[in-house]
Design an enzyme around this catalytic site. Sequence first.
Site, mmCIF file in Angstrom:
data_model
loop_
_atom_site.group_PDB
_atom_site.id
_atom_site.type_symbol
_atom_site.label_atom_id
_atom_site.label_comp_id
_atom_site.label_asym_id
_atom_site.label_seq_id
_atom_site.Cartn_x
_atom_site.Cartn_y
_atom_site.Cartn_z
ATOM 1 N N LYS A 54 0.837 -1.201 0.000
ATOM 2 C CA LYS A 54 0.000 0.000 0.000
ATOM 3 C C LYS A 54 0.874 1.253 0.000
ATOM 4 O O LYS A 54 0.629 2.197 -0.760
ATOM 5 C CB LYS A 54 -0.913 0.016 1.230
ATOM 6 C CG LYS A 54 -2.069 -0.973 1.165
ATOM 7 C CD LYS A 54 -2.821 -1.013 2.491
ATOM 8 C CE LYS A 54 -3.942 -2.038 2.435
ATOM 9 N NZ LYS A 54 -4.577 -2.285 3.740
ATOM 10 N N GLN A 98 -5.166 -1.428 9.656
ATOM 11 C CA GLN A 98 -5.037 -2.763 9.085
ATOM 12 C C GLN A 98 -5.638 -3.818 10.019
ATOM 13 O O GLN A 98 -5.327 -3.868 11.198
ATOM 14 C CB GLN A 98 -3.558 -3.077 8.825
ATOM 15 C CG GLN A 98 -3.313 -4.412 8.169
ATOM 16 C CD GLN A 98 -3.874 -4.481 6.757
ATOM 17 O OE1 GLN A 98 -3.809 -3.531 5.994
ATOM 18 N NE2 GLN A 98 -4.445 -5.617 6.408
ATOM 19 N N ASP A 121 -11.576 2.708 3.978
ATOM 20 C CA ASP A 121 -11.968 1.297 3.914
ATOM 21 C C ASP A 121 -13.484 1.147 3.790
ATOM 22 O O ASP A 121 -13.976 0.083 3.425
ATOM 23 C CB ASP A 121 -11.489 0.551 5.168
ATOM 24 C CG ASP A 121 -10.341 -0.398 4.874
ATOM 25 O OD1 ASP A 121 -10.123 -0.730 3.683
ATOM 26 O OD2 ASP A 121 -9.664 -0.829 5.824
#
Length: 300
Positions: A54, A98, A121
Site C-alpha cells: 500500500k 489494518q 476502507d
Amino acid sequence: MTAHIIDGKAFAASVREKVAGHVARLKDGHGITPGLAVVLVGEDPASEVYVRNKGKQTVEVGMASFEHKLPAETSEADLLALIEQLNADPAVHGILVQLPLPGHLDSDLVINSIDPAKDVDGFHISNVGLLGTGQKSMVPCTPLGCLMMLRDHLGSLSGLNAVVIGRSNIVGKPMAQLLLGDSCTVTIAHSRTKDIEEVCRRADILVAAVGRPEMVTGDWIKPGATVIDVGINRVPAPEKGEGKTRLVGDVEFASAVEVAGAITPVPGGVGPMTIACLLANTVTAACRANGLPEPEGLTA
C-alpha cells in the site's frame, strides 16, 4: 465456449493511472497532495506485506504516505489517541487501520473512531448506513473494484439478475448494495440458502465471496454469465513439492471458464483492485474535503 478472462492486474494499473492523473491535477491546480495514513498494530506477516505494498503504490501515484507501526501490546487508549490525531490532521485525507487487530483491541470501536469522511476502507457504521440508503459514502475497496470491473465489461448493469454468494460486512453486503444502486435485481446467497446451485444458475452476474475453495463449479453457472471470484484460498499443491500450496478462488476455474461469458482469475483478478480502489477512495476523500468535484470514474 471459453470465457473472456477479466485481467484485474491490467485493470488495476489503469485505475492507478487515473488516480495519478487526478493527484497531479490536485497538486498543480489546488496545491493539494492527497494523504493516506495506514496504521499497523503488531507483526502479522501477511499484514506487513500488504501495508508495504500500500505504501509503495501510494507514493507511486504521487500521494503522501504516512505509516504508523505500533507494537502488538499497544493499548486501546493509545491507538484511539493516534486515530484522533490523524482525524485532526489536514494532511491526512484517508485513514486505514489494518485488520485483523490483536485480540485485546475492539475492532468495531477502533474502526468507528475514524472520521467517516476519512474512512477509506468504508467500514465505519456511518458509511455502511449511507451506502445502504443510497447516499454518498466511502465504499469498501473490494466491492468497489468488483463494480468497476463489471461496469467496464458489461456497460449498464440495469435489469440484470445478480447473485452474491456470501454475506460478510466487508464484501457480500456492500457488494449487494452497490449492485442494487446500479439497478440490478439482487439475491444474497449463503450457507443456509436452499437449492443454492439453482439460485446461482439464474444469475447474469455471479459474485463469489464465501471463502470456500472452489465451491462454485461450472454447472452452477448460467451460460454466458459474468463471474467475479473474490475468494483467495490457499490449498495444498503436492505437485509443487511437499508442503507447498497454491492460491485458488471460490470458483472452480477450470469448469467455470467453459460456461461463463467472462470470469476473473485467482490470482490476478479482484485482488489487485483492492489497493487500487483504496488509492481511488483517498483521492475522492481529498476532493470532498476541499469542496472539489469528485474524480470521474473512480467512485460508485
